[in-house]
Design a protein around this motif. Structure first.
Motif, mmCIF file in Angstrom:
data_model
loop_
_atom_site.group_PDB
_atom_site.id
_atom_site.type_symbol
_atom_site.label_atom_id
_atom_site.label_comp_id
_atom_site.label_asym_id
_atom_site.label_seq_id
_atom_site.Cartn_x
_atom_site.Cartn_y
_atom_site.Cartn_z
ATOM 1 N N ASN A 83 7.262 -1.939 -1.922
ATOM 2 C CA ASN A 83 6.285 -1.509 -0.920
ATOM 3 C C ASN A 83 4.874 -1.433 -1.492
ATOM 4 O O ASN A 83 3.911 -1.888 -0.866
ATOM 5 C CB ASN A 83 6.679 -0.156 -0.341
ATOM 6 C CG ASN A 83 8.079 -0.150 0.268
ATOM 7 O OD1 ASN A 83 8.702 0.880 0.384
ATOM 8 N ND2 ASN A 83 8.589 -1.314 0.649
ATOM 9 N N HIS A 84 4.749 -0.868 -2.677
ATOM 10 C CA HIS A 84 3.418 -0.715 -3.248
ATOM 11 C C HIS A 84 2.849 -2.043 -3.719
ATOM 12 O O HIS A 84 1.622 -2.216 -3.759
ATOM 13 C CB HIS A 84 3.447 0.306 -4.380
ATOM 14 C CG HIS A 84 3.836 1.682 -3.906
ATOM 15 N ND1 HIS A 84 4.200 2.696 -4.762
ATOM 16 C CD2 HIS A 84 3.925 2.198 -2.654
ATOM 17 C CE1 HIS A 84 4.495 3.772 -4.053
ATOM 18 N NE2 HIS A 84 4.335 3.494 -2.772
ATOM 19 N N LEU A 85 3.727 -2.986 -4.048
ATOM 20 C CA LEU A 85 3.250 -4.332 -4.365
ATOM 21 C C LEU A 85 2.547 -4.946 -3.159
ATOM 22 O O LEU A 85 1.490 -5.586 -3.290
ATOM 23 C CB LEU A 85 4.422 -5.213 -4.798
ATOM 24 C CG LEU A 85 4.095 -6.690 -5.049
ATOM 25 C CD1 LEU A 85 3.106 -6.831 -6.198
ATOM 26 C CD2 LEU A 85 5.363 -7.477 -5.340
ATOM 27 N N VAL A 86 3.119 -4.747 -1.981
ATOM 28 C CA VAL A 86 2.504 -5.268 -0.757
ATOM 29 C C VAL A 86 1.113 -4.661 -0.565
ATOM 30 O O VAL A 86 0.144 -5.364 -0.235
ATOM 31 C CB VAL A 86 3.393 -4.976 0.466
ATOM 32 C CG1 VAL A 86 2.676 -5.353 1.755
ATOM 33 C CG2 VAL A 86 4.711 -5.740 0.355
ATOM 34 N N THR A 87 1.001 -3.359 -0.799
ATOM 35 C CA THR A 87 -0.298 -2.695 -0.652
ATOM 36 C C THR A 87 -1.304 -3.215 -1.665
ATOM 37 O O THR A 87 -2.461 -3.510 -1.327
ATOM 38 C CB THR A 87 -0.135 -1.176 -0.817
ATOM 39 O OG1 THR A 87 0.756 -0.691 0.191
ATOM 40 C CG2 THR A 87 -1.477 -0.459 -0.684
ATOM 41 N N LEU A 88 -0.890 -3.344 -2.928
ATOM 42 C CA LEU A 88 -1.804 -3.824 -3.968
ATOM 43 C C LEU A 88 -2.292 -5.238 -3.684
ATOM 44 O O LEU A 88 -3.483 -5.534 -3.811
ATOM 45 C CB LEU A 88 -1.110 -3.771 -5.333
ATOM 46 C CG LEU A 88 -0.878 -2.375 -5.915
ATOM 47 C CD1 LEU A 88 -0.002 -2.461 -7.154
ATOM 48 C CD2 LEU A 88 -2.208 -1.723 -6.254
ATOM 49 N N VAL A 89 -1.380 -6.106 -3.270
ATOM 50 C CA VAL A 89 -1.780 -7.478 -2.957
ATOM 51 C C VAL A 89 -2.698 -7.498 -1.738
ATOM 52 O O VAL A 89 -3.704 -8.215 -1.703
ATOM 53 C CB VAL A 89 -0.538 -8.367 -2.736
ATOM 54 C CG1 VAL A 89 -0.951 -9.741 -2.198
ATOM 55 C CG2 VAL A 89 0.239 -8.534 -4.039
ATOM 56 N N GLY A 90 -2.372 -6.690 -0.731
ATOM 57 C CA GLY A 90 -3.219 -6.613 0.448
ATOM 58 C C GLY A 90 -4.625 -6.144 0.109
ATOM 59 O O GLY A 90 -5.618 -6.662 0.645
ATOM 60 N N GLN A 91 -4.744 -5.160 -0.776
ATOM 61 C CA GLN A 91 -6.061 -4.678 -1.187
ATOM 62 C C GLN A 91 -6.831 -5.761 -1.940
ATOM 63 O O GLN A 91 -8.035 -5.953 -1.715
ATOM 64 C CB GLN A 91 -5.902 -3.438 -2.063
ATOM 65 C CG GLN A 91 -5.429 -2.212 -1.307
ATOM 66 C CD GLN A 91 -5.167 -1.036 -2.226
ATOM 67 O OE1 GLN A 91 -4.896 -1.200 -3.423
ATOM 68 N NE2 GLN A 91 -5.245 0.166 -1.678
ATOM 69 N N SER A 92 -6.154 -6.472 -2.814
ATOM 70 C CA SER A 92 -6.820 -7.540 -3.574
ATOM 71 C C SER A 92 -7.295 -8.646 -2.643
ATOM 72 O O SER A 92 -8.400 -9.189 -2.809
ATOM 73 C CB SER A 92 -5.859 -8.118 -4.622
ATOM 74 O OG SER A 92 -5.514 -7.142 -5.585
#
Length: 296
Positions: free
Chosen positions: A190-199
């Protein structure tokens, strides 16, 4: 079904309570493995459309009727509702004739299914370590997928057999480890999705029309390296102890939404702590690095 021993036969009548993305996928996988999906419940229009796509021809019925028609019941409502749905069905006498009840919640063990066990049924907590979209392509993702299985000793073989039927790989997870197990998966996925989305957000604001193209090879390589080498795969400013670059990053991100800068600082600090703990930085670089990551 008069005897639980009958459940050892190759094919079971399967019912799905709540046709969400996971329930629809697991129901379809069991169906592809030769089990008969006899009923599904779904209240929302999305659930009904998903049932029509993933489980065509299966009747959509009320929840008590799903239990009545099935030998194996997938309870795939939201995690926080599992206990109340199972308990409510018990109050209606739905579990009085023994059934196999399976939930797919990663953080929950067998406790929500105790009303089933108390009436002579079998309870299984089975969780696929996978993210699903609720579309037919999900069936391909199950092949080789690890499934956490929590069961009593007499039900373990059945749980493992169901996973193997679907082409997955069963792994036993103790009741007391379910929450930590699920937290690890959520933190990674889940947090990978957030990190990629932020980038991707930051890159768009830098003028990149296709940020996914910029990140795809980099993130895929980073993931592969991390899975193979763990913390030793780390590169970048923290690995080098480059405090000036980290400070510049944080300054540059001041104009972004607050979640981006906060997440960057938190992950950089966690990365630094892990790097320092394994003594991968020269001692003289530690203090400047930590100062750069202090809250404003």
């Amino acid at each position: 079904m008069s005897e639980l021993e009958d459940l050892g036969r190759p094919s079971l009548r399967v019912g799905v309570i709540g046709c969400g993305r996971v329930g629809a996928t697991i129901g379809a996988a069991l169906r592809a493995a030769g089990h008969q999906v006899v009923a599904v419940s779904g209240v929302s229009e999305a659930s009904r459309e998903r049932a029509a796509t993933m489980l065509p021809g299966v009747p959509v019925v009320d929840v008590p009727d799903v239990v009545r028609l099935a030998e194996l019941v997938l309870v795939t409502v939201p995690d926080d509702e599992i206990a109340s749905v199972v308990g409510g069905l018990a109050a209606l006498g739905a579990w009085d004739e023994p059934r196999v009840a399976v939930h797919l919640a990663g953080a929950l063990g067998l406790e929500p299914l105790q009303p089933v066990v108390e009436r002579g049924g079998i309870a299984l907590a089975v969780h696929p370590a996978m993210t699903f979209s609720g579309t037919p392509k999900d069936l391909e993702r199950i092949a080789g997928c690890l499934f956490a299985v929590t069961a009593t000793s007499d039900a373990r073989v059945l749980g493992e057999a169901l996973v193997i039927d679907m082409g997955g790989e069963p792994v036993q997870v103790a009741e007391e480890d379910r929450v930590r197990y699920h937290a690890a998966l959520a933190h990674s996925s889940n947090h990978l999705v957030t990190l990629v989305g932020q980038s991707m957000q930051v890159l768009r604001e830098c003028g990149f029309e296709d940020p996914a193209r910029v990140l795809r090879l980099l993130t895929e390589a980073s993931l592969d390296n991390a899975l193979e080498r763990g913390d030793r795969a780390l590169t970048g400013p923290v690995a080098r102890g480059d405090a000036h670059t980290l400070a510049a990053h944080l300054s540059a991100l001041e104009g972004e939404s607050a979640d981006v800068r906060e997440a960057y600082r938190a992950m950089a600090r966690a990365t630094a702590e892990r790097t320092i703990a394994r003594r991968a930085l020269p001692p003289e670089r530690v203090a400047p690095l930590l100062r750069a990551l202090e809250d404003d």
